[in-house]
Design a protein around this motif. Sequence first.
Motif, PDB file in Angstrom:
ATOM      1  N   ASP A 194       0.510   3.589   0.910  1.00 30.87           N
ATOM      2  CA  ASP A 194       1.156   4.529   1.833  1.00 30.87           C
ATOM      3  C   ASP A 194       1.771   3.772   3.005  1.00 30.87           C
ATOM      4  OD1 ASP A 194       1.911   6.498   3.621  1.00 30.87           O
ATOM      5  OD2 ASP A 194       0.243   7.813   3.088  1.00 30.87           O
ATOM      6  N   ARG A 195       3.087   3.594   2.959  1.00 34.84           N
ATOM      7  CA  ARG A 195       3.769   2.790   3.968  1.00 34.84           C
ATOM      8  C   ARG A 195       3.854   3.484   5.324  1.00 34.84           C
ATOM      9  NH1 ARG A 195       8.702   0.227   0.302  1.00 34.84           N
ATOM     10  NH2 ARG A 195       7.432  -0.167  -1.552  1.00 34.84           N
ATOM     11  N   GLY A 196       3.634   4.781   5.345  1.00 38.60           N
ATOM     12  CA  GLY A 196       3.647   5.492   6.616  1.00 38.60           C
ATOM     13  C   GLY A 196       2.462   5.156   7.497  1.00 38.60           C
ATOM     14  N   LEU A 197       1.430   4.543   6.910  1.00 42.77           N
ATOM     15  CA  LEU A 197       0.242   4.195   7.683  1.00 42.77           C
ATOM     16  C   LEU A 197       0.421   2.910   8.483  1.00 42.77           C
ATOM     17  CD1 LEU A 197      -2.523   5.064   5.064  1.00 42.77           C
ATOM     18  CD2 LEU A 197      -1.808   6.414   7.047  1.00 42.77           C
ATOM     19  N   GLY A 198       1.457   2.131   8.199  1.00 43.04           N
ATOM     20  CA  GLY A 198       1.678   0.926   8.978  1.00 43.04           C
ATOM     21  C   GLY A 198       1.946  -0.287   8.109  1.00 43.04           C
ATOM     22  N   GLU A 199       1.921  -1.441   8.749  1.00 39.07           N
ATOM     23  CA  GLU A 199       2.193  -2.687   8.054  1.00 39.07           C
ATOM     24  C   GLU A 199       1.096  -3.017   7.041  1.00 39.07           C
ATOM     25  OE1 GLU A 199       4.938  -4.350   8.296  1.00 39.07           O
ATOM     26  OE2 GLU A 199       5.764  -3.014   9.847  1.00 39.07           O
ATOM     27  N   ARG A 200       1.422  -3.934   6.142  1.00 36.97           N
ATOM     28  CA  ARG A 200       0.506  -4.297   5.066  1.00 36.97           C
ATOM     29  C   ARG A 200      -0.862  -4.741   5.606  1.00 36.97           C
ATOM     30  NH1 ARG A 200       1.632  -6.091  -0.158  1.00 36.97           N
ATOM     31  NH2 ARG A 200       3.844  -6.169   0.399  1.00 36.97           N
ATOM     32  N   GLU A 201      -0.860  -5.458   6.741  1.00 35.76           N
ATOM     33  CA  GLU A 201      -2.127  -5.965   7.279  1.00 35.76           C
ATOM     34  C   GLU A 201      -3.038  -4.823   7.713  1.00 35.76           C
ATOM     35  OE1 GLU A 201       0.853  -6.993   8.097  1.00 35.76           O
ATOM     36  OE2 GLU A 201       0.851  -9.013   7.210  1.00 35.76           O
ATOM     37  N   LEU A 202      -2.451  -3.798   8.350  1.00 35.92           N
ATOM     38  CA  LEU A 202      -3.267  -2.664   8.784  1.00 35.92           C
ATOM     39  C   LEU A 202      -3.784  -1.882   7.587  1.00 35.92           C
ATOM     40  CD1 LEU A 202      -4.373  -0.955  11.114  1.00 35.92           C
ATOM     41  CD2 LEU A 202      -2.254   0.393  11.020  1.00 35.92           C
ATOM     42  N   ARG A 203      -2.944  -1.701   6.581  1.00 39.05           N
ATOM     43  CA  ARG A 203      -3.383  -0.969   5.390  1.00 39.05           C
ATOM     44  C   ARG A 203      -4.480  -1.743   4.673  1.00 39.05           C
ATOM     45  NH1 ARG A 203       2.179  -0.712   4.224  1.00 39.05           N
ATOM     46  NH2 ARG A 203       1.862  -1.515   2.121  1.00 39.05           N
ATOM     47  N   LYS A 204      -4.368  -3.065   4.671  1.00 40.20           N
ATOM     48  CA  LYS A 204      -5.408  -3.898   4.049  1.00 40.20           C
ATOM     49  C   LYS A 204      -6.724  -3.756   4.796  1.00 40.20           C
ATOM     50  CE  LYS A 204      -6.366  -8.652   2.613  1.00 40.20           C
ATOM     51  NZ  LYS A 204      -5.842 -10.058   2.594  1.00 40.20           N
ATOM     52  N   GLU A 205      -6.655  -3.728   6.142  1.00 39.63           N
ATOM     53  CA  GLU A 205      -7.872  -3.531   6.927  1.00 39.63           C
ATOM     54  C   GLU A 205      -8.482  -2.161   6.640  1.00 39.63           C
ATOM     55  OE1 GLU A 205      -9.458  -3.230  11.569  1.00 39.63           O
ATOM     56  OE2 GLU A 205      -7.317  -3.513  11.148  1.00 39.63           O
ATOM     57  N   TRP A 243       7.955   5.958   7.400  1.00 45.93           N
ATOM     58  CA  TRP A 243       8.480   6.220   6.059  1.00 45.93           C
ATOM     59  C   TRP A 243      10.006   6.178   6.058  1.00 45.93           C
ATOM     60  CZ3 TRP A 243       7.226   5.713   1.334  1.00 45.93           C
ATOM     61  CH2 TRP A 243       5.885   5.798   0.949  1.00 45.93           C
ATOM     62  N   ALA A 244      10.629   6.655   7.138  1.00 49.61           N
ATOM     63  CA  ALA A 244      12.089   6.589   7.229  1.00 49.61           C
ATOM     64  C   ALA A 244      12.564   5.139   7.180  1.00 49.61           C
ATOM     65  CB  ALA A 244      12.567   7.265   8.520  1.00 49.61           C
ATOM     66  N   THR A 245      11.830   4.261   7.840  1.00 46.02           N
ATOM     67  CA  THR A 245      12.164   2.835   7.786  1.00 46.02           C
ATOM     68  C   THR A 245      11.947   2.275   6.382  1.00 46.02           C
ATOM     69  OG1 THR A 245      11.568   2.559  10.118  1.00 46.02           O
ATOM     70  CG2 THR A 245      11.617   0.574   8.754  1.00 46.02           C
ATOM     71  N   ALA A 246      10.876   2.741   5.730  1.00 49.03           N
ATOM     72  CA  ALA A 246      10.529   2.206   4.407  1.00 49.03           C
ATOM     73  C   ALA A 246      11.574   2.536   3.349  1.00 49.03           C
ATOM     74  CB  ALA A 246       9.164   2.737   3.975  1.00 49.03           C
ATOM     75  N   VAL A 247      12.293   3.659   3.511  1.00 46.95           N
ATOM     76  CA  VAL A 247      13.297   4.028   2.505  1.00 46.95           C
ATOM     77  C   VAL A 247      14.698   3.623   2.924  1.00 46.95           C
ATOM     78  CG1 VAL A 247      11.917   5.908   1.562  1.00 46.95           C
ATOM     79  CG2 VAL A 247      13.531   6.375   3.419  1.00 46.95           C
ATOM     80  N   ALA A 248      14.843   2.976   4.068  1.00 49.15           N
ATOM     81  CA  ALA A 248      16.150   2.487   4.515  1.00 49.15           C
ATOM     82  C   ALA A 248      16.446   1.131   3.877  1.00 49.15           C
ATOM     83  CB  ALA A 248      16.191   2.397   6.034  1.00 49.15           C
TER      84      ALA A 248
END
Length: 298
Positions: free
Chosen positions: A76-87, A121-126
């Motif tokens: 879920d890219r709306g939750l933040g950068e990969r590092e935060l999602r990994k945490e 999410w808007a950034t993720a699909v741009a």
Amino acid sequence: MITASASDPYARHVLARMADFFTDEGTPWARRLWDIGSVLALEELREAGYWQAHGVLSPAACDWQRLQLSALIGPDRGLGERELRKELTGLLKHPLPDPSPARRRLKEIIGHVRSGYLERWATAVAVPVDQRVKPERLSRTVASHLLDLGYSASYLKAWAKDLYDAHATTADTAAAAAELARAQPRTYDVLVALEKVPQRQLAEPLEHWYDKGKVVAWLREHGHDTAGVRPGGGFVYRFMALDPFSAAEQARQMLERMTARSQFLRRDRGGVKPLPHIWVAGHPRPIPLDPRHAAPMF
């Protein structure tokens, strides 16, 4: 501002699927939206830990919820950068007892991801189409998050239809969803008109009661057509809501409680009969009392 485009099949797929998710009647069960969004799911997990500590929920139930959520939020890219999602996924691999440092960190992360979720999410699909998530994923994500915020399905279906009819691009769609997420609840005045009031002497002293003359005057004051409207009286309530359909739903619930209480009257039992519409100040059209007819067809 919507940029009209007839050549963005990705956006049209997203909007068409969201229309399915905002429609209860006639949509096959397999095409409906069954899941809540990631942010609300995280909040519910944190709340579940409180109830586990008080013996209401079992550890096994909370563990199941935690592990199921871990699979949901990883991509879920709306939750933040990969590092935060990994945490975050790392936190969810272990129990989160109340109290504990891990639970406090979960609270901090929830506060962070709640703000700007759809902007991310808007950034993720741009990006080029071949680098985007599947349109099914984006449509489910946006639809569930907006419903979790408190928007009504009827309002969101009309919103998606307007974007679809305007040939909104993917960027337009993502930006419009993020704008909705930033909005704050506002006050709505809502009229519930009754055709029949079995015991008027019980209704007239109530704070929100309007006699038939005041009901008609209220409708005219707010620009509604009174042709064919024959009220015996009604109630004007004030609700906080994100959209007029959500305000009408709150009025609908008040009416259902009123109708249920009328079943216990000794005389004229069940005699409360409402008119078939609800009127919301500032909304141009009456909203059908039956919510199945409250939104336009897509």
